[in-house]
Design an enzyme around this catalytic site. Structure first.
Site, PDB file in Angstrom:
ATOM      1  N   GLU A 149     147.032 -65.939  73.602  1.00 50.38           N
ATOM      2  CA  GLU A 149     148.366 -65.752  74.182  1.00 50.38           C
ATOM      3  C   GLU A 149     148.918 -66.999  74.864  1.00 50.38           C
ATOM      4  OE1 GLU A 149     145.865 -63.665  74.825  1.00 50.38           O
ATOM      5  OE2 GLU A 149     146.518 -61.586  74.694  1.00 50.38           O
ATOM      6  N   ASP A 207     144.037 -60.805  74.182  1.00 49.72           N
ATOM      7  CA  ASP A 207     143.304 -60.069  75.217  1.00 49.72           C
ATOM      8  C   ASP A 207     142.646 -58.786  74.689  1.00 49.72           C
ATOM      9  OD1 ASP A 207     143.839 -61.946  77.116  1.00 49.72           O
ATOM     10  OD2 ASP A 207     145.582 -60.898  77.950  1.00 49.72           O
ATOM     11  N   ASP A 240     142.481 -55.567  74.906  1.00 47.59           N
ATOM     12  CA  ASP A 240     142.958 -54.202  75.178  1.00 47.59           C
ATOM     13  C   ASP A 240     144.010 -53.821  74.136  1.00 47.59           C
ATOM     14  OD1 ASP A 240     145.138 -55.701  75.970  1.00 47.59           O
ATOM     15  OD2 ASP A 240     144.932 -55.247  78.100  1.00 47.59           O
ATOM     16  N   GLU A 294     147.232 -53.714  74.147  1.00 44.12           N
ATOM     17  CA  GLU A 294     148.335 -54.647  74.003  1.00 44.12           C
ATOM     18  C   GLU A 294     147.900 -55.877  73.195  1.00 44.12           C
ATOM     19  OE1 GLU A 294     150.694 -52.984  75.451  1.00 44.12           O
ATOM     20  OE2 GLU A 294     152.288 -54.349  74.794  1.00 44.12           O
ATOM     21  N   TYR A 346     137.982 -60.056  82.432  1.00 37.76           N
ATOM     22  CA  TYR A 346     139.342 -59.591  82.141  1.00 37.76           C
ATOM     23  C   TYR A 346     139.831 -58.614  83.213  1.00 37.76           C
ATOM     24  CZ  TYR A 346     143.345 -58.046  79.423  1.00 37.76           C
ATOM     25  OH  TYR A 346     144.612 -57.771  79.016  1.00 37.76           O
ATOM     26  N   ARG A 384     142.328 -56.383  83.304  1.00 39.48           N
ATOM     27  CA  ARG A 384     142.843 -55.036  83.018  1.00 39.48           C
ATOM     28  C   ARG A 384     141.709 -54.171  82.489  1.00 39.48           C
ATOM     29  NH1 ARG A 384     147.053 -58.111  80.686  1.00 39.48           N
ATOM     30  NH2 ARG A 384     148.683 -58.350  82.233  1.00 39.48           N
ATOM     31  N   HIS A 395     134.351 -51.841  77.979  1.00 37.00           N
ATOM     32  CA  HIS A 395     134.965 -52.730  78.956  1.00 37.00           C
ATOM     33  C   HIS A 395     134.035 -52.979  80.139  1.00 37.00           C
ATOM     34  CE1 HIS A 395     139.402 -52.258  77.612  1.00 37.00           C
ATOM     35  NE2 HIS A 395     138.625 -52.761  76.680  1.00 37.00           N
TER      36      HIS A 395
END
Ligand SMILES: [Zn+2]
Ligand SMILES: [Zn+2]
Length: 676
Positions: free
Chosen positions: A9, A82, A84, A86, A301, A303, A347
Site C-alpha cells: 500500500e 495488509d 485483512d 480490506e 499489524y 487491526r 491473526h
C-alpha cells in the site's frame, strides 16, 4: 533487473520490505483502492443478486498505467497488501484490473520482520475469495444505505447531509445517552463514616469505617436531618469489632492489545483519540528509521481482534521477563487468552515485533507520540505474560448497637504484572477511586470482640449521578460489547460522525450536536428496522460467516435489503420538509424567520423565500478575538468538521475549534482553511 514485482500500500512499507527482500524484488506502493463503486450512481443491481459494478477511480488511472508498466518482463508478481479483508480486496482488484492473465500470488504477514516476510513469501498463496466476498458484501450494504438515505435527509433537513449504516447506530448510542443525562433527576443521599482507633491509643492516627447496615438492612440515609439524628445517637454507643475477614486476592494480567483495547487504553492513558492511535500504530507497523539504513517495522499489524501470540514471541518475552524482572515474575506456563467468537485465529495481538527493542533505546528515533504508544504496547505485552498481582484484603464488621460499620482495606503483597503495566484496563474510574481509598485505609490488627474508641463521626452529602457521557474509549467498548464494528471500523465510526458535525468531541467527551439529534431522530423514526443495535450486530455476524465460507454474500444482502426497502418505501412516501419557526421577524418583508441548515451550518432564512432572499447568521454572542474586528463567532461546519468562524468572513478569517475561553477539547480534523 529484478525478476519479481511486489505491490504494497504505502511508500514506507515498500521501503521497509525492500530492505528485507533485497535486489531481486522491486517493491512498489499502490496507495489503496484502485477501483470502487461509481461515485454518482448506485452501482448495485438490486434486481440481480445485488451485483456491483466497479469502475476505476478516475484519479487512479495514471497509477494503474504505471503499475502495468512495472509488470513488464517480471516473472512473478506478489501482492503484499495488509493482512485483512480490506487488504485482500485491494490486492484482488489490482490483480483483476492491472495484472489480468499474469502469474499473481498473494503474500500476507502480520509483522514486517525478516522472518515473517520471508516465511510469507515461501508460503505465497492464491487469493482468499471468501474474504473478498465479505468485503464486497460490506461495501454493497454501505452503498445501499448511503445512496438511499442521503436524499431523504436532504428532503427533511438540509442538502448535503449523509448517513452511514454502522455510524448511524454509533450516533444513536450517543444521542440516547445524552437524553438519559438530560432527563436524569439526581437524588440526595448521605454517607456516615466513623473514624476509629484501638482503645487506649485515642488520638493516634485512626482508620475509617463506613455505615453499612441498620437493623440488618442496607443503610439508606436520605437527608441531613436524618444523618444528624443518627450521629447524635451513635455518639453514646460502644463500637465493638464483630468479625475480621482476611482474604488473599489476585488480579490477573490483561491480555495483550487487540485494536479495541489499544484504542481504549491509548485514550485513557495518553489522551489519543481513536483515529490518532490508528495513525501512529500504522507508522510503527509500516516501519520507522531507527538508524539501521532503512525503516524497521516495530509492531505487529494494528487491526486485529485476536489476542493470540506467536510461539517465538512468547519464548522471547518469557526470556526477557525472567532476566529483567526475576524468575518469580514468570508464570510456570505461558498465559493464554481467549479470543472472541468472531476473531480470526490466524491473526495476532498488537505487540512489539522484537522484545529486545526496549522503548528507551528508541527514544532518539521516535517522536513523542510514537514513543508513548510504542511504550504502551510494549509494556502491555510484557505484563500479559507475567504473574498476577496479589493483595491481602481486610474487611472488618464493627457493631454499634443496631448500626453496623464496615472497614475495608487492602495492601499489595506481590506486584506481579503491575511492575510492568500500572493498571488493568478493566478497572473503571469509580472502582479505581474506591480501590485507592482502600489502599490508603490502614487498619491496625484487630480481634473479634475488641472495643474501639470513636474519634470522630463524618457525615457527608452525595447525589446520585447520571450515566457518563461517552468518550472514544467507552464508545468503542460499548460498540464491541454490542457486537457492532470490527477492528477496521471503530475509529472511522467516530471520526465520520464528528466530521459530519453530528457529534462534537469536547474535552474528550462525545456530545450530539443539534443536527445530530435531528438526523438521528429521523433515522430512528423512519428506519427502525435498520438503525437498530441488534439488527446491525446480526448483519456484522453474518458478514463474518461469509468470510468463513459458511454463508453466501447474496443471502446477507437479501436479509438486509428486505426490511430496509420496507422502511425506505414508507419514508420516501411520507417524509416532508421540516420547518423550524422562530419568533424573529424578517427586517425586509415582515414575514417570520425560520431556521435552515446549509452547507456551512445553521442560519436564519426568511419564510418568504424565494420571493424574499433575506438571510441572517445565528451567532453565539461571543466576540471575535481579533482586534478591531467587531464580529461575533458563528458555528459552522465544513468537510473537515465543526468549527467556529467569524461573522465578518471573508473580511476576517478567524477560525477556532473551540470558543476562545475554552482552551482544551480537540476535534477531528482541523479548522484550518475550513471556510474556503
Ligand atoms: Zn423576508
Ligand atoms: Zn473576526
Amino acid at each position: 533487473m529484478s525478476d519479481n514485482l511486489v505491490i504494497v500500500e504505502s511508500p514506507t512499507k515498500a521501503k521497509t520490505i525492500t530492505r528485507i527482500l533485497g535486489d531481486d524484488f522491486r517493491v512498489v506502493p499502490s496507495m489503496g483502492h484502485i477501483i470502487d463503486l461509481p461515485a454518482k450512481k448506485l452501482g448495485v443491481d438490486v434486481e440481480d443478486e445485488f451485483k456491483p459494478t466497479y469502475t476505476v477511480i478516475p484519479s487512479r488511472k495514471k497509477l494503474l498505467a504505471q503499475l502495468k508498466k512495472e509488470a513488464k518482463g517480471k516473472k512473478n508478481i506478489y501482492i503484499a497488501t495488509d493482512p485483512d479483508r480490506e487488504g485482500e480486496a485491494i490486492g484482488w482488484q489490482i490483480k483483476e484490473k492491472v495484472f489480468k492473465g499474469k502469474n499473481v500470488l498473494r503474500v500476507s504477514f502480520h509483522e514486517i520482520t525478516p522472518h515473517a516476510v520471508k516465511e510469507a513469501f515461501k508460503n505465497a498463496r492464491e487469493f482468499d475469495i471468501r474474504m473478498i466476498e465479505a468485503q464486497v458484501g460490506r461495501r454493497v450494504l454501505d452503498r445501499l444505505v448511503g445512496y438511499f438515505l442521503s436524499p431523504l435527509l436532504w428532503k427533511k433537513i438540509a442538502r448535503g447531509l449523509s448517513a452511514g449504516r454502522v455510524q448511524s447506530v454509533g450516533l444513536r448510542l450517543i444521542v440516547e445517552r445524552e437524553r438519559q443525562i438530560q432527563g436524569f433527576v439526581p437524588s440526595e443521599y448521605w454517607e456516615i463514616a466513623a473514624e476509629l482507633s484501638k482503645a487506649g491509643v485515642a488520638g493516634e492516627s485512626g482508620f475509617r469505617a463506613k455505615l453499612d447496615k441498620i437493623d440488618g438492612r442496607k443503610a439508606e440515609v436520605k437527608s441531613e436531618a436524618e444523618a444528624g439524628r443518627i450521629c447524635d445517637l451513635l455518639k453514646g454507643r460502644e463500637f465493638k469489632v464483630q468479625e475480621v475477614r482476611k482474604t488473599e486476592k489476585k488480579r490477573y494480567p490483561p491480555a495483550p492489545f487487540i485494536t479495541s483495547t489499544m484504542q481504549q487504553e491509548a485514550f485513557n492513558k495518553l489522551k489519543f483519540n481513536a483515529s490518532k492511535t490508528m495513525l501512529i500504530a500504522q507508522q510503527l507497523y509500516e516501519g520507522i528509521d531507527i538508524g539501521e539504513d532503512n525503516p524497521v517495522g516495530l509492531i505487529t499489524y494494528m487491526r486485529t481482534d485476536s489476542p493470540n501470540v506467536s510461539v517465538e514471541a512468547i519464548a522471547e518475552v518469557r526470556e526477557h521477563i525472567g532476566r529483567s524482572f526475576g524468575k518469580n515474575f514468570l508464570p510456570e506456563k505461558p498465559n493464554v487468552f481467549k479470543a472472541k467468537k468472531s476473531a480470526q485465529e490466524a491473526h495476532e495481538a498488537v505487540r512489539p515485533s522484537y522484545v529486545g527493542r526496549f522503548p528507551e533505546s528508541l527514544k532518539g528515533f521516535l517522536d513523542r507520540d510514537q514513543f508513548r504508544l510504542y511504550e504502551l504496547i510494549y509494556n502491555r505485552f510484557l505484563a500479559s505474560q507475567m504473574k498476577p498481582a496479589e493483595f491481602l484484603a481486610t474487611a472488618v464488621d464493627i457493631a454499634a448497637g443496631e448500626y453496623l460499620f464496615l472497614a475495608s482495606g487492602s495492601h499489595l503483597i506481590f506486584e506481579g504484572f503491575l511492575s510492568a503495566y500500572s493498571k488493568n484496563d478493566s478497572v473503571e474510574k469509580e472502582e479505581e477511586e474506591e480501590e485507592k481509598e482502600k489502599n490508603e485505609n490502614q487498619i491496625p490488627p484487630l480481634a473479634q470482640g475488641e472495643m474501639l474508641f470513636l474519634n470522630n463521626l463524618l457525615p457527608s452529602q452525595h447525589f446520585t449521578k447520571p450515566p457518563a457521557r461517552f468518550s472514544d474509549s467507552s464508545l468503542i467498548k460499548a460498540l464491541e460489547e454490542e457486537g457492532i464494528g470490527r477492528p477496521s471500523t471503530y475509529a472511522p465510526i467516530i471520526s465520520t460522525i464528528i466530521l459530519r458535525d453530528y457529534v462534537r468531541r469536547i474535552k474528550g467527551y462525545l456530545y450530539p450536536s443539534e443536527l445530530g439529534f435531528k438526523v438521528n431522530d429521523m433515522l430512528v423514526e423512519y428506519f427502525p428496522k435498520v438503525i437498530n443495535l441488534s439488527f446491525t450486530a446480526s448483519i456484522e455476524e453474518k458478514l463474518d460467516e461469509v468470510e468463513e465460507g459458511r454463508l453466501e454474500r447474496v443471502k446477507v444482502l437479501q436479509e438486509f435489503y428486505l426490511p430496509f426497502k420496507e422502511n425506505l418505501d414508507f419514508a420516501q412516501a411520507n417524509i416532508v420538509k421540516e420547518v423550524i419557526t422562530t419568533d424573529q421577524v424578517c427586517d425586509k418583508c415582515g414575514k417570520p424567520m425560520i431556521v435552515k441548515w446549509g452547507r456551512r451550518g445553521k442560519f436564519l432564512s426568511c419564510s418568504g423565500f424565494p420571493e424574499c432572499k433575506n438571510s441572517k447568521s445565528i451567532t453565539t454572542g461571543v466576540k471575535c478575538p481579533i482586534e478591531n474586528c467587531g464580529g461575533e463567532l458563528i458555528e459552522r461546519h465544513s468537510r473537515r468538521g465543526f468549527f467556529y468562524g467569524c461573522s465578518n468572513f471573508p473580511k476576517c478569517t478567524f477560525t477556532s475549534r473551540n470558543l476562545p475561553e475554552d482552551k482544551e477539547g480537540g476535534q477531528e480534523g482541523g479548522p484550518e482553511n475550513a471556510q474556503s
